[in-house]
Design an enzyme around this catalytic site. Structure first.
Site, mmCIF file in Angstrom:
data_model
loop_
_atom_site.group_PDB
_atom_site.id
_atom_site.type_symbol
_atom_site.label_atom_id
_atom_site.label_comp_id
_atom_site.label_asym_id
_atom_site.label_seq_id
_atom_site.Cartn_x
_atom_site.Cartn_y
_atom_site.Cartn_z
ATOM 1 N N LYS A 159 0.813 -1.234 0.000
ATOM 2 C CA LYS A 159 0.000 0.000 0.000
ATOM 3 C C LYS A 159 0.840 1.276 0.000
ATOM 4 O O LYS A 159 0.863 2.045 0.961
ATOM 5 C CB LYS A 159 -0.954 -0.015 1.199
ATOM 6 C CG LYS A 159 -1.883 -1.225 1.213
ATOM 7 C CD LYS A 159 -2.905 -1.150 2.326
ATOM 8 C CE LYS A 159 -3.877 -2.308 2.319
ATOM 9 N NZ LYS A 159 -3.299 -3.588 2.777
ATOM 10 N N ASN A 203 7.215 10.923 -7.220
ATOM 11 C CA ASN A 203 8.490 10.378 -7.683
ATOM 12 C C ASN A 203 8.890 9.141 -6.880
ATOM 13 O O ASN A 203 9.305 8.118 -7.444
ATOM 14 C CB ASN A 203 9.595 11.435 -7.600
ATOM 15 C CG ASN A 203 10.902 10.893 -8.126
ATOM 16 O OD1 ASN A 203 11.018 10.533 -9.289
ATOM 17 N ND2 ASN A 203 11.889 10.780 -7.249
ATOM 18 N N THR A 225 -10.654 -1.080 4.909
ATOM 19 C CA THR A 225 -11.896 -1.708 5.388
ATOM 20 C C THR A 225 -12.036 -1.600 6.908
ATOM 21 O O THR A 225 -13.114 -1.821 7.437
ATOM 22 C CB THR A 225 -11.979 -3.192 4.969
ATOM 23 O OG1 THR A 225 -10.789 -3.844 5.390
ATOM 24 C CG2 THR A 225 -12.138 -3.344 3.479
ATOM 25 N N ARG A 275 -14.808 -14.705 5.025
ATOM 26 C CA ARG A 275 -14.864 -15.799 5.992
ATOM 27 C C ARG A 275 -15.682 -16.945 5.431
ATOM 28 O O ARG A 275 -16.854 -16.760 5.131
ATOM 29 C CB ARG A 275 -15.513 -15.340 7.308
ATOM 30 C CG ARG A 275 -14.619 -14.436 8.142
ATOM 31 C CD ARG A 275 -13.423 -15.215 8.668
ATOM 32 N NE ARG A 275 -12.424 -14.389 9.313
ATOM 33 C CZ ARG A 275 -11.377 -13.837 8.687
ATOM 34 N NH1 ARG A 275 -11.197 -14.001 7.394
ATOM 35 N NH2 ARG A 275 -10.496 -13.138 9.356
ATOM 36 N N GLN A 311 -13.151 -9.639 11.987
ATOM 37 C CA GLN A 311 -13.872 -9.242 10.781
ATOM 38 C C GLN A 311 -15.338 -9.048 11.129
ATOM 39 O O GLN A 311 -15.990 -9.963 11.620
ATOM 40 C CB GLN A 311 -13.752 -10.319 9.683
ATOM 41 C CG GLN A 311 -12.334 -10.590 9.248
ATOM 42 C CD GLN A 311 -11.821 -9.520 8.309
ATOM 43 O OE1 GLN A 311 -12.283 -8.388 8.333
ATOM 44 N NE2 GLN A 311 -10.845 -9.865 7.498
ATOM 45 N N ARG A 326 -6.286 -15.653 7.843
ATOM 46 C CA ARG A 326 -6.357 -16.523 9.013
ATOM 47 C C ARG A 326 -7.234 -17.771 8.904
ATOM 48 O O ARG A 326 -6.864 -18.800 9.484
ATOM 49 C CB ARG A 326 -6.735 -15.679 10.237
ATOM 50 C CG ARG A 326 -5.580 -14.791 10.660
ATOM 51 C CD ARG A 326 -6.017 -13.666 11.537
ATOM 52 N NE ARG A 326 -6.845 -12.706 10.815
ATOM 53 C CZ ARG A 326 -7.377 -11.627 11.364
ATOM 54 N NH1 ARG A 326 -7.206 -11.378 12.642
ATOM 55 N NH2 ARG A 326 -8.082 -10.791 10.637
HETATM 56 O O1 C5P Z 1 -8.705 -11.514 8.161
HETATM 57 P P1 C5P Z 1 -7.754 -12.265 7.265
HETATM 58 O O2 C5P Z 1 -6.645 -12.913 8.012
HETATM 59 O O3 C5P Z 1 -8.435 -13.197 6.293
HETATM 60 O O4 C5P Z 1 -7.100 -11.104 6.405
HETATM 61 C C1 C5P Z 1 -6.358 -11.362 5.256
HETATM 62 C C2 C5P Z 1 -5.834 -10.068 4.709
HETATM 63 O O5 C5P Z 1 -6.890 -9.175 4.450
HETATM 64 C C3 C5P Z 1 -4.895 -9.343 5.661
HETATM 65 O O6 C5P Z 1 -3.620 -9.392 5.076
HETATM 66 C C4 C5P Z 1 -5.375 -7.926 5.759
HETATM 67 O O7 C5P Z 1 -4.407 -7.016 5.264
HETATM 68 C C5 C5P Z 1 -6.571 -7.879 4.870
HETATM 69 N N1 C5P Z 1 -7.758 -7.369 5.572
HETATM 70 C C6 C5P Z 1 -8.447 -6.309 5.045
HETATM 71 N N2 C5P Z 1 -9.567 -5.856 5.667
HETATM 72 C C7 C5P Z 1 -9.996 -6.423 6.800
HETATM 73 C C8 C5P Z 1 -9.305 -7.507 7.325
HETATM 74 C C9 C5P Z 1 -8.176 -7.969 6.688
HETATM 75 O O8 C5P Z 1 -8.071 -5.792 4.017
HETATM 76 N N3 C5P Z 1 -11.076 -5.933 7.387
#
Ligand code: C5P
Length: 234
Positions: A68, A74, A122, A183, A192, A213
């Site tokens: 990100k 530049n 998110t 999930r 989440q 996860r």
């Molecule tokens: O929650 P989980 O382990 O599946 O997240 C996988 C990836 O999603 C993480 O690397 C995180 O950067 C991203 N993520 C996201 N928004 C969320 C939760 C996780 O972008 N709310």
């Protein structure tokens, strides 16, 4: 493996959100016969640097470098060149860096690397937007930044699953969409809150599903992948 199964597996990107190269490569080894795309994010990249990217690419898998980028145009452009040289397949930048920064990133990318933009994280709420001086609504801000990104040349966006339909309605197949916050029906939500299942996200029209996860924290990650593929193909 039938064709449908192959397609579903191609859309899943496993987030290697672990602290060391050893743990990351253990996961890649266990999952590599079913999964061909892995995400390396800030935790692992800060710990292990470009070596871990090269090691995952050496298995023949694709890599999404999810760092990100957000800096002056530049600096971002030169960092995109470094990612091109590493050989990654997908890279993320923040769209809130503005059109000049996005255009510098777009101009620098090569080797068919996909450049994806993050609209609003998110984890952010409307309260977060107020804190940083944004007075509009969350979905307006997401669409505003997505438009800015598309006009300045990005290939796609990282989105919450709940934004997929709106993005597809406006941009059609012109952009790639990668979602996270997914999930499977059998997994613990963890932190989440607004999640979708992989199947719901695919049906809503996403191109890629990033999952961490539910797979990486499972006692047998390959079993978690099998269950997800079964769910997608049932
Ligand atoms: O929650 P989980 O382990 O599946 O997240 C996988 C990836 O999603 C993480 O690397 C995180 O950067 C991203 N993520 C996201 N928004 C969320 C939760 C996780 O972008 N709310």
């Amino acid at each position: 493996m039938d064709a449908g199964m192959t397609n579903a597996a191609d859309k899943i990107i496993v987030a290697l959100d672990v602290a060391t190269k050893e743990k990351a490569l253990e996961l890649v080894k266990e999952l590599r016969d079913r999964i061909s795309f892995f995400k390396i994010g800030l935790q692992l990249y800060t710990a292990e640097g470009p070596e871990i990217v090269r090691a995952v690419l050496a298995t023949g898998a694709k890599v999404w470098l999810d760092i990100k980028l957000y800096d002056i145009p530049n600096t971002v452009g030169r960092a995109v060149e470094s990612a091109n040289n590493l050989g990654v397949h997908m890279l993320t930048i923040h769209l809130s860096g503005g059109s000049e920064m996005i255009a510098a990133a777009s101009a620098a990318r090569a080797n068919s690397m996909l450049l994806l933009g993050v609209t609003v994280l998110t984890s952010a709420t409307e309260q977060t937007l107020r804190e940083i001086g944004v007075s509009g609504k969350m979905d307006e801000q997401v669409m505003r930044l997505a438009r800015l990104g598309v006009e300045a040349g990005i290939d796609g966006v990282v989105a919450s699953p709940h934004e997929i339909k709106k993005l597809r309605a406006e941009f059609g197949d012109k952009i790639k969409i990668a979602v996270q916050g997914i999930r499977p029906s059998w997994a613990e939500p963890g932190d989440q809150k607004r999640f979708m299942t992989p199947r719901e996200a695919l049906e809503a029209g996403t191109d890629y599903i990033g999952i961490g996860r539910p797979i990486t924290a499972h006692p047998r990650p390959s079993e978690a992948v099998e269950k997800i593929l079964d769910e997608l193909n049932s």
